[in-house]
Design an enzyme around this catalytic site. Structure first.
Site, PDB file in Angstrom:
ATOM      1  CG  ASP A 207      -1.870   1.120   1.275  1.00 36.50           C
ATOM      2  OD1 ASP A 207      -2.825   1.080   0.482  1.00 36.50           O
ATOM      3  OD2 ASP A 207      -1.693   2.054   2.086  1.00 36.50           O
ATOM      4  CD  GLU A 257      -2.094   2.623  -3.542  1.00 34.92           C
ATOM      5  OE1 GLU A 257      -3.129   3.237  -3.830  1.00 34.92           O
ATOM      6  OE2 GLU A 257      -1.649   2.569  -2.379  1.00 34.92           O
TER       7      GLU A 257
END
Ligand code: GLC
Length: 527
Positions: A207, A257
């Protein structure tokens, strides 16, 4: 059924995989409390196997106060009781594997929940204080934040504590940022990676992967000044190299990401000793326009080639407007900055384009991500303001509709209460949700679900060979991959003649009565 259909070696599976994103809270509710859970996922594994996906990416399923849908983690080694238990996660991983489906977990290294034991200890004056970014404020009485950084959700990136100090959070105040220059933070994440790889997960999604490292002086942001104080800092690569060494011990893979406009900087994360893959946000944001799509595809392939990493193709996820809604709008690009309530859309048009886009993505070289409900053609739902939970909405001062509209619990059974999701869903389902139910679509040869099932089954004909563009009229994307297999997508206003072919493998819609490819339609052909 359910076994991987491509003939690649086990360790290369991720180069061409179809990976299905599970937002657990909204996938399927096994215990009837209105929140999706691991029992719900286990019960639906046959559905996922029939869809033909190679892997599942689970958005965070860890213990969390759910202030940001689970991206506020209180314990990375525990499953949130609303979802199940660690033992059940282990069972799920093994059961999925027996269907030939691998598991990818989501690690959130930039921040933790404010309920994480480290942050609580830090607030109580423990040495954990060093693991976060605490600073005195500016101004005569420290009443101003230490610098001018903005939270990604809007508002200042700093919150003041009763003792007068401020702490940094690039997202919500309930998500304090970790201090990545502290060795304990690195050590902890390496242990967490091992913890999940030991539990047989095949990969990890990272993330906010480009945000972890901050300039330790925490200077104000100056437009255009390099390096940025907290985005894409060079020190990150050393972190990911150490993570890669761990992943290699387990044949695990990473997907980062990484939202970066600079393609060369982006590709650095994909060097052979760093991350295996990263999400393709250029493709996800691209408008429904032949030239723009072709440029996005060419740039993607060109930026990945030098580092030998496969591209990924993503049309939507749990953060962005659902594809059929976006493609039915006047502006078909995705941009967080322009999200607004009540943007008109033509869902029939959007759905036609989304069907064509599905065949386009699944024909391109690399891995494809499918976000739960995309295979059902779900639109973005209008969430009544009083039901909105997403911090992005609140921190925008209520102008941004937030991301709940793409997170509505799935419709499984048309004739069951709550469209077969389970209990009364934590977010309200629109009245027409039953018409999208998986059971109904499974019986309908013209449904989005049937299209996805067929496309994923047939997709191995493209193999892992490179893409070659074919001559085509303006507004038509045409390319070939493996010997003689072609994909054509018509984005022009007029129907397009098909090139000579021996077999029409699959179409996103019917040809016209002269056998031509209509507007907003895609086909796969064998020459
Ligand atoms: C990522 C996630 C998003 C989350 C944010 C903070 O962008 O995809 O859902 O809010 O990180 O963790």
């Amino acid at each position: 059924m359910g076994q991987p259909t491509h003939a690649l070696t086990q360790t290369d599976w991720w180069r061409t995989a179809v990976i299905y994103q599970v937002y657990v809270r909204s996938f399927a509710d096994g215990d009837g409390d209105g929140t999706g859970d691991l029992a719900g996922v286990r019960a639906r594994l046959p559905y996922l196997a029939e869809l033909g996906v190679d892997a599942l990416w689970f958005t965070p399923w860890y213990l969390s106060p759910l202030k940001d849908g689970g991206y506020d983690v209180a314990d990375y080694r525990a499953i949130d009781p609303a979802f199940g238990t660690l033992a059940e996660a282990e069972k799920l991983i093994a059961e999925a594997r027996s269907y030939g489906i691998r598991t990818i977990v989501d690690i959130v290294p930039n921040h933790v929940s404010d309920q994480h034991p480290w942050f609580r200890a830090a607030l109580n004056g423990g040495p954990e204080h060093e693991l976060f970014h605490f600073r005195p404020g500016r101004g005569a009485h420290g009443e101003l934040p230490p610098n001018d950084w903005r939270s990604q959700f809007g508002g200042p990136a700093w919150t003041r504590l009763p003792d007068g100090d401020w702490y940094l959070h690039l997202f919500a105040p309930e998500q304090p940022d970790l201090n990545w220059s502290h060795p304990a933070v690195r050590q902890e994440h390496e242990d967490i990676l091992r913890f999940w790889f030991e539990r047989s997960v095949a990969g990890v999604r990272i993330d906010s992967a480009a945000l972890l490292v901050k300039d330790s002086r925490l200077p104000d942001f100056v437009e255009g000044r390099d390096p940025h104080p907290y985005v894409d800092r060079d020190e990150l690569h050393d972190i990911y190299r150490s993570w890669r060494r761990i992943a290699d011990e387990y044949d695990g893979i990473f997907v980062g990401e990484v939202w970066l406009p600079d393609t060369e900087r982006f590709a650095r994360y994909l060097r052979p000793d760093e991350l295996h893959t990263a999400f393709n946000f250029s493709f996800l944001s691209c408008p429904w326009d032949a030239d723009r799509l072709r440029t996005s595809i060419d740039e993607t392939l060109a930026e990945h080639a030098p580092v030998g990493a496969p591209a990924t193709w993503v049309l939507c996820n749990h953060d962005v407007t659902r594809t059929v809604t976006r493609y039915g709008r006047e502006d078909t690009a995705f941009d967080f900055a322009t999200k607004a309530f009540g943007t008109p859309t033509d869902l029939a048009l959007g759905t036609r384009r989304a069907r064509a886009a599905a065949l386009l993505s699944l024909a391109l070289p690399g891995a494809v991500y499918v976000y739960q409900g995309e295979e059902l053609g779900l639109p973005e739902a209008d969430i009544p303001r009083e039901s909105i939970e997403d911090p992005m909405h609140f921190r925008s001062g209520g102008t941004d509709p937030g991301r709940d509209g793409c997170r509505v619990p799935l419709p499984w059974v048309a004739d069951a209460p709550h469209a077969g999701f389970g209990g009364d869903p934590w977010l309200p389902q629109p009245a027409d949700w039953p018409s999208y139910a998986a059971d109904r679509q499974a019986q309908d040869p013209a449904s989005m679900l049937t299209l996805y099932r067929h496309a994923i089954r047939i997709r191995p004909v493209f193999g892992d060979s490179p893409l070659t563009w074919l001559p085509a009229p303006d507004g038509v994307l045409a390319f070939t991959r493996a010997d003689g297999v072609m994909c054509l997508v018509n984005l022009a206003d007029t129907p397009a003649d098909l090139p000579p072919h021996t077999e029409l493998l699959l179409g996103s819609g019917p040809l016209d009565d002269q056998g031509r490819l209509p507007k907003d339609t895609a086909v796969w052909l064998r020459s």
